[in-house]
Design a protein around this motif. Structure first.
Motif, PDB file in Angstrom:
ATOM      1  N   ALA A  43     -18.190  -1.336  24.514  1.00  0.00           N
ATOM      2  CA  ALA A  43     -17.721  -0.613  25.701  1.00  0.00           C
ATOM      3  C   ALA A  43     -18.281   0.807  25.743  1.00  0.00           C
ATOM      4  N   ALA A  44     -18.442   1.430  24.570  1.00  0.00           N
ATOM      5  CA  ALA A  44     -18.959   2.800  24.526  1.00  0.00           C
ATOM      6  C   ALA A  44     -20.450   2.854  24.834  1.00  0.00           C
ATOM      7  N   GLU A  45     -21.190   1.823  24.451  1.00  0.00           N
ATOM      8  CA  GLU A  45     -22.638   1.815  24.640  1.00  0.00           C
ATOM      9  C   GLU A  45     -23.068   1.361  26.030  1.00  0.00           C
ATOM     10  N   ALA A  46     -22.217   0.617  26.719  1.00  0.00           N
ATOM     11  CA  ALA A  46     -22.610  -0.023  27.972  1.00  0.00           C
ATOM     12  C   ALA A  46     -23.202   0.945  29.003  1.00  0.00           C
ATOM     13  N   PRO A  47     -22.587   2.113  29.279  1.00  0.00           N
ATOM     14  CA  PRO A  47     -23.165   3.004  30.298  1.00  0.00           C
ATOM     15  C   PRO A  47     -24.590   3.451  29.965  1.00  0.00           C
ATOM     16  N   ASP A  48     -24.847   3.792  28.693  1.00  0.00           N
ATOM     17  CA  ASP A  48     -26.190   4.249  28.315  1.00  0.00           C
ATOM     18  C   ASP A  48     -27.207   3.113  28.377  1.00  0.00           C
ATOM     19  N   VAL A  49     -26.782   1.897  28.088  1.00  0.00           N
ATOM     20  CA  VAL A  49     -27.687   0.749  28.206  1.00  0.00           C
ATOM     21  C   VAL A  49     -28.149   0.597  29.652  1.00  0.00           C
ATOM     22  N   LEU A  50     -27.224   0.755  30.599  1.00  0.00           N
ATOM     23  CA  LEU A  50     -27.571   0.642  32.012  1.00  0.00           C
ATOM     24  C   LEU A  50     -28.463   1.799  32.465  1.00  0.00           C
ATOM     25  N   ARG A  51     -28.135   3.008  32.044  1.00  0.00           N
ATOM     26  CA  ARG A  51     -28.958   4.160  32.434  1.00  0.00           C
ATOM     27  C   ARG A  51     -30.368   4.038  31.882  1.00  0.00           C
ATOM     28  N   GLY A  52     -30.498   3.485  30.686  1.00  0.00           N
ATOM     29  CA  GLY A  52     -31.809   3.336  30.056  1.00  0.00           C
ATOM     30  C   GLY A  52     -32.564   2.111  30.523  1.00  0.00           C
ATOM     31  N   ARG A  53     -32.029   1.409  31.551  1.00  0.00           N
ATOM     32  CA  ARG A  53     -32.650   0.205  32.114  1.00  0.00           C
ATOM     33  C   ARG A  53     -32.767  -0.905  31.071  1.00  0.00           C
ATOM     34  N   GLY A  54     -31.824  -0.924  30.119  1.00  0.00           N
ATOM     35  CA  GLY A  54     -31.773  -2.031  29.164  1.00  0.00           C
ATOM     36  C   GLY A  54     -31.161  -3.269  29.774  1.00  0.00           C
ATOM     37  N   ALA A  55     -30.565  -3.132  30.953  1.00  0.00           N
ATOM     38  CA  ALA A  55     -30.004  -4.254  31.701  1.00  0.00           C
ATOM     39  C   ALA A  55     -30.023  -3.886  33.177  1.00  0.00           C
ATOM     40  N   ASP A  56     -30.110  -4.894  34.043  1.00  0.00           N
ATOM     41  CA  ASP A  56     -30.111  -4.647  35.481  1.00  0.00           C
ATOM     42  C   ASP A  56     -28.702  -4.366  36.006  1.00  0.00           C
ATOM     43  N   ALA A  57     -27.708  -4.946  35.360  1.00  0.00           N
ATOM     44  CA  ALA A  57     -26.306  -4.734  35.721  1.00  0.00           C
ATOM     45  C   ALA A  57     -25.459  -5.110  34.516  1.00  0.00           C
ATOM     46  N   GLY A  58     -24.183  -4.737  34.559  1.00  0.00           N
ATOM     47  CA  GLY A  58     -23.327  -5.049  33.414  1.00  0.00           C
ATOM     48  C   GLY A  58     -21.853  -4.952  33.757  1.00  0.00           C
ATOM     49  N   PHE A  59     -21.059  -5.705  33.011  1.00  0.00           N
ATOM     50  CA  PHE A  59     -19.603  -5.609  33.114  1.00  0.00           C
ATOM     51  C   PHE A  59     -19.147  -4.565  32.100  1.00  0.00           C
ATOM     52  N   VAL A  60     -18.440  -3.545  32.594  1.00  0.00           N
ATOM     53  CA  VAL A  60     -18.003  -2.430  31.757  1.00  0.00           C
ATOM     54  C   VAL A  60     -16.488  -2.271  31.876  1.00  0.00           C
ATOM     55  N   ARG A  61     -15.945  -1.455  31.010  1.00  0.00           N
ATOM     56  CA  ARG A  61     -14.528  -1.105  31.088  1.00  0.00           C
ATOM     57  C   ARG A  61     -14.401   0.344  31.555  1.00  0.00           C
ATOM     58  N   LEU A  62     -13.580   0.536  32.570  1.00  0.00           N
ATOM     59  CA  LEU A  62     -13.341   1.877  33.101  1.00  0.00           C
ATOM     60  C   LEU A  62     -12.262   2.574  32.276  1.00  0.00           C
ATOM     61  N   PRO A  63     -12.293   3.915  32.229  1.00  0.00           N
ATOM     62  CA  PRO A  63     -13.220   4.796  32.943  1.00  0.00           C
ATOM     63  C   PRO A  63     -14.554   4.945  32.206  1.00  0.00           C
ATOM     64  N   TRP A 176     -24.178  -0.823  37.714  1.00  0.00           N
ATOM     65  CA  TRP A 176     -25.638  -0.931  37.697  1.00  0.00           C
ATOM     66  C   TRP A 176     -26.226   0.461  37.932  1.00  0.00           C
ATOM     67  N   PRO A 177     -27.486   0.679  37.552  1.00  0.00           N
ATOM     68  CA  PRO A 177     -28.104   1.990  37.758  1.00  0.00           C
ATOM     69  C   PRO A 177     -28.176   2.344  39.233  1.00  0.00           C
ATOM     70  N   GLU A 178     -27.842   3.570  39.543  1.00  0.00           N
ATOM     71  CA  GLU A 178     -27.806   4.015  40.934  1.00  0.00           C
ATOM     72  C   GLU A 178     -29.214   4.318  41.429  1.00  0.00           C
ATOM     73  N   THR A 179     -29.582   3.725  42.559  1.00  0.00           N
ATOM     74  CA  THR A 179     -30.880   3.962  43.189  1.00  0.00           C
ATOM     75  C   THR A 179     -30.666   4.116  44.695  1.00  0.00           C
ATOM     76  N   GLU A 180     -31.724   4.599  45.380  1.00  0.00           N
ATOM     77  CA  GLU A 180     -31.617   4.777  46.828  1.00  0.00           C
ATOM     78  C   GLU A 180     -31.386   3.434  47.516  1.00  0.00           C
ATOM     79  N   VAL A 181     -32.082   2.405  47.058  1.00  0.00           N
ATOM     80  CA  VAL A 181     -31.927   1.063  47.608  1.00  0.00           C
ATOM     81  C   VAL A 181     -31.585   0.114  46.461  1.00  0.00           C
ATOM     82  N   THR A 182     -30.465  -0.571  46.580  1.00  0.00           N
ATOM     83  CA  THR A 182     -30.053  -1.502  45.534  1.00  0.00           C
ATOM     84  C   THR A 182     -31.040  -2.673  45.466  1.00  0.00           C
ATOM     85  N   PRO A 183     -31.583  -2.993  44.279  1.00  0.00           N
ATOM     86  CA  PRO A 183     -32.531  -4.110  44.157  1.00  0.00           C
ATOM     87  C   PRO A 183     -31.926  -5.416  44.662  1.00  0.00           C
ATOM     88  N   ASP A 184     -32.789  -6.279  45.185  1.00  0.00           N
ATOM     89  CA  ASP A 184     -32.328  -7.536  45.779  1.00  0.00           C
ATOM     90  C   ASP A 184     -31.545  -8.392  44.794  1.00  0.00           C
TER      91      ASP A 184
END
Length: 266
Positions: A43-63, A176-184
């Motif tokens: 759960a602690a690593e998930a946000p950085d994995v997404l920011r680093g493009r290690g995954a296109d999307a992911g299930f995370v625990r908030l906050p 998922w990583p924030e971009t101007e246009v969400t990938p298809d």
């Protein structure tokens, strides 16, 4: 596609306790030509994995820190307390946080609950992981409060768990990583998780509906009567042969004189 381009694929990360199998099955049914690969992250690593493009999307625990990340909250989990089977708490169906005031409650470093202050008495040392904390509960060192899915994931025969009130609950989100246009492909997976149908207007472009053909008898060219049929309604019986009246007799009137030689007078 040029020889240097790689075929499309989708990488999905998920934290322990989340079961993505239902969504993966729907993905494979809708996009069999796009492989989906899974990876488990803490759960602690998930946000950085997404920011680093290690995954296109992911299930995370908030906050989570949403810097450069988009997230859609999906559901909230019930919190439970994990105890030995012979503990007094095991004899009830539900317990409050205040009732654990005299108990040692373990607080692992990877705890996913957003505490202001954990209940109970703190342990001498914080376990490194939730799995380590479960082992300590089995050894009689203390109790553990976790989301119910983690209690099931690390279940042991000598332990049980009960619902606990007055504590935070874990919220699971798709991020998922924030971009101007969400990938298809990300948009496609969002649609699957949200229950959109395959013909939804979001995600892939749906097949356009075909225009309906106009019927010939409604505003078009009138139908021609079938060969061998005369007036009346279309589909009626053909006209009777000449020489027969409506009752099947000859076409001449009943009282008409019969033709032949004239009778001789007596």
């Amino acid at each position: 596609m040029t020889g240097s381009e790689e075929p499309p694929s989708f990488r999905l990360a998920y934290v322990p306790g989340v079961t993505p199998s239902k969504w993966v099955r729907i993905w494979n049914e809708r996009l069999p030509d796009v492989p989906l690969t899974l990876s488990t992250v803490s759960a602690a690593e998930a946000p950085d994995v997404l920011r680093g493009r290690g995954a296109d999307a992911g299930f995370v625990r908030l906050p989570i820190d949403r810097t450069d990340l988009s997230a859609i909250p999906l559901y909230t989990e019930t919190s439970v307390v994990v105890v030995p089977k012979d503990h007094l708490v095991a004899a009830v169906e539900e317990v409050s946080a205040d009732e654990l005031a005299d108990e040692i409650v373990l607080h692992p470093l990877d705890d996913t609950l957003d505490w202001e202050r954990p209940p109970g008495l703190p342990a001498f040392e914080r376990p490194a992981t939730t799995e380590d904390a479960v082992e300590l509960v089995a050894a009689g060192v203390g109790l553990l409060v976790v989301p119910q899915s983690l209690a099931r994931l690390y279940h042991r025969k000598d332990l049980t768990y009960r619902k606990i009130t007055g504590v935070p609950e874990s919220r699971v989100a798709l991020s998922w990583p924030e971009t101007e246009v969400t990938p298809d492909l990300v948009e496609e997976f969002i649609g699957i998780v949200r229950g959109r149908t395959v013909n939804s207007t979001r995600g892939r472009t749906p097949t356009p509906p075909q225009p309906k053909q106009k019927r010939a008898d409604k505003g078009g060219t009138p139908r021609k009567p079938a060969a061998g049929r005369t007036g009346g309604k279309t589909g009626g019986k053909p006209a009777k042969a000449q020489g027969k009246n409506a009752r099947g007799g000859s076409g001449a009137p009943k009282n008409a004189a019969k033709r032949g030689k004239p009778r001789r007078r007596p």
